[in-house]
Scaffold this motif. Structure first.
Motif, short mmCIF file in Angstrom:
data_model
loop_
_atom_site.label_atom_id
_atom_site.label_comp_id
_atom_site.label_asym_id
_atom_site.label_seq_id
_atom_site.Cartn_x
_atom_site.Cartn_y
_atom_site.Cartn_z
N SER A 27 8.95 56.84 -36.08
CA SER A 27 8.32 56.08 -37.16
C SER A 27 9.38 55.36 -37.99
O SER A 27 9.25 54.20 -38.32
CB SER A 27 7.50 57.02 -38.04
N VAL A 28 10.45 56.08 -38.32
CA VAL A 28 11.55 55.49 -39.10
C VAL A 28 12.21 54.38 -38.31
O VAL A 28 12.47 53.30 -38.83
CB VAL A 28 12.58 56.58 -39.50
N ALA A 29 12.47 54.62 -37.02
CA ALA A 29 13.12 53.61 -36.17
C ALA A 29 12.22 52.38 -36.05
O ALA A 29 12.71 51.25 -36.14
CB ALA A 29 13.42 54.19 -34.80
N SER A 30 10.92 52.58 -35.87
CA SER A 30 9.99 51.46 -35.75
C SER A 30 9.95 50.66 -37.05
O SER A 30 9.91 49.43 -37.03
CB SER A 30 8.58 51.96 -35.42
N ALA A 31 9.97 51.36 -38.16
CA ALA A 31 9.95 50.68 -39.45
C ALA A 31 11.23 49.85 -39.65
O ALA A 31 11.17 48.73 -40.15
CB ALA A 31 9.80 51.70 -40.58
N GLU A 32 12.38 50.40 -39.24
CA GLU A 32 13.64 49.67 -39.37
C GLU A 32 13.64 48.44 -38.48
O GLU A 32 14.07 47.36 -38.90
CB GLU A 32 14.81 50.58 -39.00
N ILE A 33 13.15 48.55 -37.25
CA ILE A 33 13.10 47.41 -36.33
C ILE A 33 12.17 46.35 -36.89
O ILE A 33 12.49 45.15 -36.88
CB ILE A 33 12.66 47.87 -34.93
#
Length: 184
Positions: free
Chosen positions: A19-25
């Motif tokens: 979720s964090v990685a998707s939000a950063e991308i």
């Protein structure tokens, strides 16, 4: 196009880290200009096409290697049944060598020893042994009685008469068989 990208990410991610990685991308992508977004999508599309082509090539090579391995196994006489048997035997060997199996075997041995040494087992074993001996004795006397009766019957006059009749009937049939052969 941006709506398409944002709608594609509406499903829940698999983990909080994802979720964090998707939000950063998504944040990085949103910060790009329209031209940069188009260029990035084009790069990703090209890379995806290359990766899918590599996957298809690897599938083709794998299928070829699998066929070749099957041909070699067939030539060597290795059957599916043999492979399965070997796998099962190896699994059993691995199981027997495992620590869990070893400790279970020791536990069962200890329990078995305790049962054999228990007074109740000793008495039961003794009763069964005595019962077996008595049963064998009874059957032995019955068998000897039957054997004696058969012996008496065999030596009786009526049995000798039957034996003689059967013997002469056999000789007559044998003689008829010779006559039939002689006529043919």
């Amino acid at each position: 196009m941006e709506d398409l990208y944002n709608n594609a990410h509406l499903s829940e991610p698999a983990s909080p880290a994802a979720s964090v990685a998707s939000a950063e991308i998504a944040a990085e992508f949103a910060a790009l200009t329209v031209e940069e977004k188009e260029q990035r999508r084009a790069e990703w599309s090209q890379e995806l096409a290359r990766v899918e082509e590599e996957i298809n090539t690897l599938r083709t090579v794998l299928a070829s290697k699998t066929r070749h391995a099957s041909d070699l196994k067939r030539k060597l006489g290795i059957t599916v049944w043999k492979e399965l048997t070997d796998d099962v035997n190896q699994g059993v060997k691995n199981l027997k060598e495992s620590h869990v199996y070893q400790s279970m075997e020791q536990s069962v041995g200890s329990i078995s020893k305790a049962v054999h040494e228990a007074p109740l087992f000793q008495r039961t074993e003794s009763v069964l042994k005595t019962t077996g001996e008595k049963t064998a004795s009874v059957f032995g006397s019955i068998t000897s009685g039957i054997t004696s009766k058969f012996s008496q019957m065999k030596n009786s006059e009526s049995m000798r008469s039957i034996e003689a009749s059967v013997g002469s009937a056999y000789e007559n049939v044998k003689a008829l068989g010779r006559v039939a052969k002689w006529r043919n």
